[in-house]
Scaffold this motif. Structure first.
Motif, PDB file in Angstrom:
ATOM      1  N   MET A  70      -9.264  44.978   1.748  1.00  0.00           N
ATOM      2  CA  MET A  70      -8.625  46.138   1.352  1.00  0.00           C
ATOM      3  C   MET A  70      -9.385  46.589  -0.157  1.00  0.00           C
ATOM      4  O   MET A  70      -9.488  47.735  -0.404  1.00  0.00           O
ATOM      5  CB  MET A  70      -7.105  45.916   1.131  1.00  0.00           C
ATOM      6  N   ASP A  71      -9.787  45.663  -0.898  1.00  0.00           N
ATOM      7  CA  ASP A  71     -10.483  45.986  -2.371  1.00  0.00           C
ATOM      8  C   ASP A  71     -11.631  47.019  -1.959  1.00  0.00           C
ATOM      9  O   ASP A  71     -12.070  47.783  -2.707  1.00  0.00           O
ATOM     10  CB  ASP A  71     -10.790  44.863  -2.754  1.00  0.00           C
ATOM     11  N   LYS A  91     -12.615  48.790   0.855  1.00  0.00           N
ATOM     12  CA  LYS A  91     -12.134  49.959   1.108  1.00  0.00           C
ATOM     13  C   LYS A  91     -11.357  51.041   0.222  1.00  0.00           C
ATOM     14  O   LYS A  91     -11.707  52.189  -0.139  1.00  0.00           O
ATOM     15  CB  LYS A  91     -10.798  49.984   2.438  1.00  0.00           C
ATOM     16  N   ASN A  92     -10.598  50.281  -0.905  1.00  0.00           N
ATOM     17  CA  ASN A  92     -10.199  50.985  -1.925  1.00  0.00           C
ATOM     18  C   ASN A  92     -11.121  51.450  -2.835  1.00  0.00           C
ATOM     19  O   ASN A  92     -11.261  52.626  -3.405  1.00  0.00           O
ATOM     20  CB  ASN A  92      -9.216  50.255  -2.690  1.00  0.00           C
ATOM     21  N   ALA A  93     -12.220  50.607  -3.214  1.00  0.00           N
ATOM     22  CA  ALA A  93     -13.133  51.322  -3.919  1.00  0.00           C
ATOM     23  C   ALA A  93     -14.340  52.070  -3.352  1.00  0.00           C
ATOM     24  O   ALA A  93     -14.596  52.914  -4.153  1.00  0.00           O
ATOM     25  CB  ALA A  93     -14.171  49.854  -4.138  1.00  0.00           C
ATOM     26  N   ARG A 144     -13.020  54.426  -1.437  1.00  0.00           N
ATOM     27  CA  ARG A 144     -12.155  55.771  -1.468  1.00  0.00           C
ATOM     28  C   ARG A 144     -12.387  56.234  -2.825  1.00  0.00           C
ATOM     29  O   ARG A 144     -12.503  57.304  -3.161  1.00  0.00           O
ATOM     30  CB  ARG A 144     -10.660  55.314  -1.164  1.00  0.00           C
ATOM     31  N   ALA A 145     -12.199  55.409  -3.964  1.00  0.00           N
ATOM     32  CA  ALA A 145     -12.114  55.846  -5.152  1.00  0.00           C
ATOM     33  C   ALA A 145     -13.635  56.492  -5.601  1.00  0.00           C
ATOM     34  O   ALA A 145     -13.885  57.437  -6.230  1.00  0.00           O
ATOM     35  CB  ALA A 145     -11.744  54.658  -6.236  1.00  0.00           C
TER      36      ALA A 145
END
Length: 91
Positions: free
Chosen positions: A1-2, A4-6, A8-9
């Motif tokens: 998940m990290d 994917k979040n990175a 996206r950010a």
């Protein structure tokens, strides 16, 4: 998940930056506005004095005032007392 979040950010940041760059128009800076009365330009020394020397001087004055007017008495680092380890009896 990290990951994917990175991702996206990063995409959000890149998109926002791109949109801000596209929305600004440096060509409009050439057009004069009503009431626009620019003064004479600054020399290199005036620019360095205004944007480099003056902030450093203000910082030095504030730092000096804090150091002089500080009334703390415990300036030395606190020494931790070492408790001797007792050997076990009968060993």
């Amino acid at each position: 998940m990290d990951k994917k979040n990175a991702l996206r950010a990063g995409a959000l940041t890149a998109g926002t930056t791109l949109m801000m760059l596209l929305m600004t128009s440096p060509a409009l800076a050439v057009t004069r506005d009503d009431g626009d009365d620019p003064g004479p330009g600054l020399s290199v020394m005036e620019t360095l004095g205004l944007y480099v020397v003056a902030p450093l001087a203000i910082f030095a004055v504030i730092t000096g005032l804090v150091m002089v007017l500080d009334r703390s008495t415990d300036r030395e680092p606190k020494v931790k007392t070492k408790v001797p380890v007792r050997a076990k009896a009968g060993a």
